[in-house]
Design an enzyme around this catalytic site. Structure first.
Site, short mmCIF file in Angstrom:
data_model
loop_
_atom_site.label_atom_id
_atom_site.label_comp_id
_atom_site.label_asym_id
_atom_site.label_seq_id
_atom_site.Cartn_x
_atom_site.Cartn_y
_atom_site.Cartn_z
N VAL A 185 55.67 8.65 95.87
CA VAL A 185 55.49 8.83 94.60
C VAL A 185 56.48 9.76 93.89
O VAL A 185 57.20 9.54 92.76
CB VAL A 185 54.05 9.29 94.41
CG1 VAL A 185 53.98 9.88 92.82
CG2 VAL A 185 53.12 8.12 94.37
N ASN B 28 41.68 2.44 91.42
CA ASN B 28 41.86 1.80 92.66
C ASN B 28 40.85 0.99 93.22
O ASN B 28 40.98 0.10 93.95
CB ASN B 28 42.52 3.03 93.51
CG ASN B 28 44.05 3.10 93.73
OD1 ASN B 28 44.76 2.29 92.81
ND2 ASN B 28 44.44 3.89 94.28
N LYS C 135 42.13 4.73 101.63
CA LYS C 135 41.49 6.25 101.58
C LYS C 135 40.87 6.57 100.37
O LYS C 135 40.12 7.32 100.25
CB LYS C 135 42.83 7.23 101.94
CG LYS C 135 43.61 7.30 100.89
CD LYS C 135 44.56 8.58 101.05
CE LYS C 135 45.75 8.54 99.87
NZ LYS C 135 45.24 9.01 98.67
N CYS D 237 46.71 3.68 99.95
CA CYS D 237 45.83 4.35 98.71
C CYS D 237 44.56 3.57 98.72
O CYS D 237 43.68 4.26 99.02
CB CYS D 237 46.52 3.95 97.25
SG CYS D 237 48.08 4.92 97.21
N LYS E 124 41.98 7.60 88.08
CA LYS E 124 42.90 7.14 89.07
C LYS E 124 41.97 6.50 90.39
O LYS E 124 42.31 5.41 90.68
CB LYS E 124 43.62 8.15 89.76
CG LYS E 124 44.42 7.97 91.01
CD LYS E 124 45.49 6.85 90.81
CE LYS E 124 46.14 6.40 91.92
NZ LYS E 124 46.83 5.16 91.82
N GLU F 274 53.83 0.42 94.99
CA GLU F 274 54.86 0.20 95.97
C GLU F 274 55.30 -1.27 95.87
O GLU F 274 54.72 -2.30 95.58
CB GLU F 274 54.38 0.42 97.40
CG GLU F 274 54.36 1.91 97.68
CD GLU F 274 53.71 2.53 98.91
OE1 GLU F 274 54.02 1.79 99.82
OE2 GLU F 274 53.08 3.62 99.10
N LYS G 32 52.06 -4.87 102.24
CA LYS G 32 52.33 -5.92 101.11
C LYS G 32 53.84 -6.18 101.04
O LYS G 32 54.63 -5.57 101.57
CB LYS G 32 51.60 -5.44 99.92
CG LYS G 32 52.30 -4.49 99.30
CD LYS G 32 51.85 -4.19 97.95
CE LYS G 32 52.24 -2.91 97.27
NZ LYS G 32 51.89 -2.65 95.98
N1 LIG Z 1 52.05 5.43 97.28
C1 LIG Z 1 51.88 5.01 96.27
O1 LIG Z 1 51.71 3.84 95.86
C2 LIG Z 1 50.97 5.95 95.54
C3 LIG Z 1 50.53 5.40 93.96
C4 LIG Z 1 49.84 6.48 93.33
C5 LIG Z 1 49.47 7.52 93.79
N2 LIG Z 1 49.56 7.89 94.97
C6 LIG Z 1 49.13 9.43 95.62
O2 LIG Z 1 50.24 10.09 95.41
C7 LIG Z 1 50.19 11.16 96.52
C8 LIG Z 1 51.56 11.02 97.18
O3 LIG Z 1 51.50 9.68 97.88
P1 LIG Z 1 52.93 9.29 98.80
O4 LIG Z 1 52.59 7.87 99.17
O5 LIG Z 1 54.13 9.57 97.57
O6 LIG Z 1 52.99 10.14 99.97
P2 LIG Z 1 54.11 10.30 100.93
O7 LIG Z 1 53.33 10.73 102.22
O8 LIG Z 1 55.10 9.30 100.93
O9 LIG Z 1 54.80 11.76 100.62
C9 LIG Z 1 54.44 12.96 100.46
C10 LIG Z 1 55.39 13.95 100.67
O10 LIG Z 1 54.98 15.25 100.53
C11 LIG Z 1 55.66 16.07 101.35
N3 LIG Z 1 54.98 17.29 101.53
C12 LIG Z 1 53.78 17.55 102.25
N4 LIG Z 1 53.53 18.97 101.84
C13 LIG Z 1 54.42 19.55 101.47
C14 LIG Z 1 54.69 20.97 100.89
N5 LIG Z 1 54.16 21.98 101.11
N6 LIG Z 1 55.76 21.27 100.27
C15 LIG Z 1 56.82 20.17 99.79
N7 LIG Z 1 56.73 18.94 100.39
C16 LIG Z 1 55.58 18.35 101.09
C17 LIG Z 1 55.81 15.26 102.75
O11 LIG Z 1 56.72 15.84 103.45
C18 LIG Z 1 56.10 13.94 101.93
O12 LIG Z 1 57.46 13.72 102.08
C19 LIG Z 1 49.05 11.02 97.35
O13 LIG Z 1 48.03 11.71 96.88
C20 LIG Z 1 48.63 9.29 96.84
O14 LIG Z 1 47.26 8.88 96.91
C21 LIG Z 1 50.57 7.26 95.97
#
Ligand SMILES: NC(=O)c1ccc[n+]([C@@H]2O[C@H](COP(=O)([O-])OP(=O)(O)OC[C@H]3O[C@@H](n4cnc5c(N)ncnc54)[C@H](O)[C@@H]3O)[C@@H](O)[C@H]2O)c1
Length: 434
Positions: free
Chosen positions: A11, A209, A264, A261, A205, A153, A321
């Protein structure tokens, strides 16, 4: 505008890059040093169509910077996005530790009025918690806005650039105006920016989902009933999809949903109801999905027997996917683990997810560079992810490579009639072949 994006995962990286692409100066922050050095060199650690080119262009034009230094990033920005992970805790609740520690770090770095925007999916009430944490660590003024992310994604850049809607939860008019201005280039086609309170934004949100996961579990349940009575889910899907109240989208049967997503977020939503509010429908959505992940293995065992020792299966598709390398909660994990447990060997191919799969299965399965190589001397082919490149393969060649012409199509990508004519035994989901 000067923006900071904290958390450079699926994201944060997409959001930061797309904001830079529309002319903003963006500092992306992560605690993962190896990720930051890769990105600073223009290498993208995830597979997401179109993202690499955008990262490289914006890096070159110096609108996009990657750093581990949160303090400076916050100090130099007027808007700070938080996009860190909210994984599942052991009790099913969303783990908000990354969010809380980020909020503390942001609070101590604030050096003037800032708009803090939470993009992470977090339980309802999180914005109030973030406000409290910030208030405890700074005396400067700030606003907290909830801006849930709806990108998919595999189509993340496209979704971010042209969102169906942008949701802003908050009550600070200055902050809302600033964010409306930031998002204006993304909603040129007239899609709305909805402004609401923080709790409704947070709930939106989860509600979206859960609704999508529910559609998948529903169609899977109907598919299983179709099999029992000799109906065809393809026909049924078309028939119901034409009802405008139902619509044709997201009602494709398969081996269950996965990803970072849906699983969880459903569990977090169930946990939000506790104590006092039993979310029975969502529990059922999850149960149906768990059962669905085992459907293909049951079919394999009906064909080959329960003891699969000495058998080898080719698997096409590992990611949860198509068009992503994300293996988080991928149904392929459940399917492959069950086959391994029953004594089978696995020869796998995925266009992008091999590296991620290796972290899960290490050398317990074999990985192939070409889809056809995975078929050599295998007893059958299992299709677990509907990558486009699997749709029109050379079936004659597949028949030559497999020990027996048997296909388990977990995503209904092939026409069973055509396969039967070519001499295959074909099993799929919710169709007469069972
Ligand atoms: N992946 C998706 O398709 C999607 C879609 C919509 C919403 N979301 C939501 O968005 C959020 C992020 O999802 P994601 O898939 O990008 O997660 P991800 O695990 O790919 O990325 C999270 C990033 O945050 C970093 N991080 C953790 N703690 C940190 C800190 N203290 N300081 C700086 N960086 C830090 C991690 O190293 C990691 O790179 C989640 O809440 C998820 O539910 C995800």
């Amino acid at each position: 505008m000067n923006l900071a994006v904290i958390g450079t995962g699926y994201v944060g990286l997409v959001a930061g890059t797309c904001f830079a692409e529309s002319g903003n100066d963006v500092i992306c922050v992560d605690i993962d040093e190896s990720k930051i050095s890769m990105l600073s060199a223009g290498r993208v650690p995830i597979y997401e169509p179109g993202l690499g080119e955008l990262v490289q262009r914006n890096l070159k034009e110096q609108r996009l910077v990657f750093t581990t230094n949160l303090q400076t990033a916050v100090a130099e920005s007027s808007i700070v996005f938080i996009a860190v992970g909210t994984p599942q805790s052991v009790d099913g609740k969303a783990n908000i530790e990354q969010l809380l520690s980020t909020a503390r770090a942001v609070g101590s770095a604030i050096n003037g009025y800032k708009v803090i925007v939470n993009k992470s999916t977090a339980p309802v009430g999180m914005a109030d918690q973030i406000k409290n944490v910030l208030a405890g660590s700074t005396t400067y003024p700030f606003a907290v806005v909830v801006n849930p992310e709806f990108l998919k994604e595999g189509a993340a850049v496209e979704d971010f650039m042209k969102p169906d809607r942008v949701i802003l939860g908050g009550d600070d008019p200055e902050a809302i105006d600033l964010l409306k201005e930031l998002y204006e280039p993304f909603v040129r086609t007239g899609n709305p920016i909805l402004v609401m309170d923080t709790r409704s934004a947070e709930m939106s949100k989860y509600a979206a989902n859960a609704m999508l996961a529910m559609k998948i579990s529903y169609i899977n349940e109907v598919a299983n009933l179709c099999e029992k009575f000799g109906a065809d889910i393809g026909e049924v899907r078309r028939a119901i999809g034409l009802d405008r109240r139902i619509g044709p989208h997201f009602i494709f049967p398969g081996v269950g949903y996965g990803g970072s997503c849906f699983p969880k977020d459903i569990r977090a939503m169930i946990a939000m109801g506790e104590p006092g509010l039993e979310l029975a429908l969502l529990r059922a959505v999850e149960q149906v999905n768990e059962r669905q992940k085992g459907i293909l293995v049951e079919k394999v065992m009906r064909h080959f027997g329960r003891d699969l020792s000495g058998r080898t299966f080719a698997v096409w598709g590992l990611s949860f996917k198509p068009r992503t390398d994300d293996m988080r909660e991928a149904p392929s994990i459940t399917v492959i683990e069950s086959l391994l447990k029953a004594g089978a060997g696995i020869q796998a191919y995925d266009p992008e997810a091999t590296e991620e799969a290796r972290k899960i299965f290490s050398d317990r399965i074999r990985y192939h560079q070409r889809n056809y190589d995975a078929l050599k001397q295998a007893d059958a082919l299992l299709v677990l992810t509907e990558w486009n490149e699997f749709r029109r393969p050379n079936f004659q060649y597949i028949k030559e490579l497999l020990k027996q012409p048997v296909i388990f199509d977990g995503r209904n990508v092939f026409d069973p009639e055509e396969l039967r004519k070519l001499g295959f035994t074909c099993y799929s989901i919710g169709r007469k072949d069972g």
